[in-house]
Design a protein around this motif. Structure first.
Motif, mmCIF file in Angstrom:
data_model
loop_
_atom_site.group_PDB
_atom_site.id
_atom_site.type_symbol
_atom_site.label_atom_id
_atom_site.label_comp_id
_atom_site.label_asym_id
_atom_site.label_seq_id
_atom_site.Cartn_x
_atom_site.Cartn_y
_atom_site.Cartn_z
ATOM 1 N N UNK A 85 0.831 -1.190 0.000
ATOM 2 C CA UNK A 85 0.000 0.000 0.000
ATOM 3 C C UNK A 85 0.873 1.251 0.000
ATOM 4 N N UNK A 86 0.565 2.180 -0.907
ATOM 5 C CA UNK A 86 1.327 3.420 -0.986
ATOM 6 C C UNK A 86 1.316 4.181 0.337
ATOM 7 N N UNK A 87 0.151 4.302 0.935
ATOM 8 C CA UNK A 87 0.072 5.137 2.132
ATOM 9 C C UNK A 87 0.940 4.586 3.256
ATOM 10 N N UNK A 88 1.027 3.274 3.374
ATOM 11 C CA UNK A 88 1.899 2.685 4.385
ATOM 12 C C UNK A 88 3.356 3.017 4.075
ATOM 13 N N UNK A 89 3.705 2.945 2.804
ATOM 14 C CA UNK A 89 5.074 3.214 2.374
ATOM 15 C C UNK A 89 5.429 4.690 2.522
ATOM 16 N N UNK A 90 4.469 5.546 2.202
ATOM 17 C CA UNK A 90 4.742 6.970 2.152
ATOM 18 C C UNK A 90 4.696 7.657 3.520
ATOM 19 N N UNK A 91 4.318 6.908 4.547
ATOM 20 C CA UNK A 91 4.310 7.514 5.885
ATOM 21 C C UNK A 91 5.688 8.042 6.263
ATOM 22 N N UNK A 92 6.721 7.413 5.736
ATOM 23 C CA UNK A 92 8.084 7.841 6.039
ATOM 24 C C UNK A 92 8.549 8.961 5.118
ATOM 25 N N UNK A 93 7.692 9.350 4.176
ATOM 26 C CA UNK A 93 8.009 10.477 3.302
ATOM 27 C C UNK A 93 8.495 10.062 1.936
ATOM 28 N N UNK A 94 8.289 10.958 0.958
ATOM 29 C CA UNK A 94 8.693 10.660 -0.409
ATOM 30 C C UNK A 94 10.214 10.548 -0.544
ATOM 31 N N UNK A 95 10.944 11.302 0.253
ATOM 32 C CA UNK A 95 12.402 11.194 0.190
ATOM 33 C C UNK A 95 12.848 9.793 0.579
ATOM 34 N N UNK A 96 12.235 9.239 1.621
ATOM 35 C CA UNK A 96 12.579 7.881 2.048
ATOM 36 C C UNK A 96 12.340 6.890 0.913
#
Length: 285
Positions: A85-96
């Motif tokens: 899931x994108x939202x789970x992945x993106x919790x750490x930020x787009x840079x991460x």
């Protein structure tokens, strides 16, 4: 869950069902042999519930195929990571997200990519990246002040492509319509198109464009093949990943069909030049 992930789970369930049937065990007999409830067995076999690794061990032992435990657990883990899931992945930020991919790009000897909407990430200029990641931040309700760091992280991979020492090689197939999809203003698109033109001359890059009317295969999702180890495809709500050899072979076949539809060299550069002229015309009607 995506159709791809759901289909993979159903396929795995059918694989387990076939093992039980090949062993000549009814549902009740199998339940007694494994200690699993009848309902759970049915849900697993129909892809409505995913088994644990301990379930798989019991399953194989009961079916007399303990030798397949490691194989099936490996497939099980592969299916589990196929859809993130994108939202789970993106919790750490787009840079991460961008930094995490750096090692994968660095160790890949041949990257094959098909894109139908945007310029492939490693070919994007700073302004284009900023426009694309700003849209992504707005779509997923992410902090806009993190975009600059993500731009820097994505752009840092471009040295792998431009140094041209043969360590990292690239084969891109891009729909020609991508050239007219504006991300950022006219100046951003001009810089991006000029960079694409320059990339067609790099010794470690094969950049093909599929002109209108050249397609002999239907359009599908965009995808990236990293050597013969991984396929990644990003969609609206998630990221499909697989390292199964049969899946990779399918995407390689699709890529070859798409590549045969593309034009290269002078023909590709002419398509870029035409779009640059159209850009100029739109600025000075």
């Amino acid at each position: 869950m995506s159709d791809g992930a759901s289909g993979a789970r159903k396929s795995f369930g059918l694989k387990l069902r076939d093992l039980r049937r090949d062993a000549g065990l009814s549902g009740r007999e199998f339940a007694r042999a494994t200690g699993l409830h009848n309902t759970k067995i049915s849900r697993i076999e129909h892809g409505r519930q995913y088994p644990s690794e301990e379930d798989i061990r019991r399953w194989c032992i009961a079916c007399g195929v303990a030798r397949r435990i490691d194989e099936l657990i490996a497939i099980h883990r592969e299916v589990e990571q196929m859809w993130k899931e994108y939202r789970r992945d993106l919790r750490k930020g787009q840079r991460h997200v961008q930094e995490r991919s750096g090692e994968l790009y660095a160790r890949t000897g041949l990257l094959r990519a098909y894109e139908a909407i945007v310029v492939p990430g490693i070919l994007q200029t700073a302004g284009y990246i900023r426009a694309v990641l700003t849209i992504n931040a707005e779509l997923h309700d992410l902090p806009l002040d993190e975009v600059a760091g993500a731009v820097e992280a994505r752009l840092s991979r471009q040295g792998l492509l431009t140094r041209g020492d043969g360590t990292n090689n690239y084969s891109f197939v891009i729909e020609a319509s991508v050239l007219s999809n504006w991300f950022g203003g006219a100046d951003v698109m001009r810089d991006q198109l000029n960079f694409l033109e320059a990339a067609t001359r790099l010794p470690n890059v094969a950049l093909g464009l599929i002109p209108p009317g050249h397609r002999t295969i239907w359009g599908g999702e965009c995808f990236y093949i990293f050597d013969d180890e991984l396929v990644r495809s990003e969609m609206w709500t998630g990221s499909f990943r697989t390292s199964q050899s049969t899946d990779i072979a399918f995407f390689e076949q699709a890529f070859e069909r798409l590549r045969s539809n593309a034009v290269y060299g002078d023909a590709a550069r002419q398509l870029i030049a035409t779009q640059l002229e159209n850009l100029q015309t739109s600025e000075n009607p």
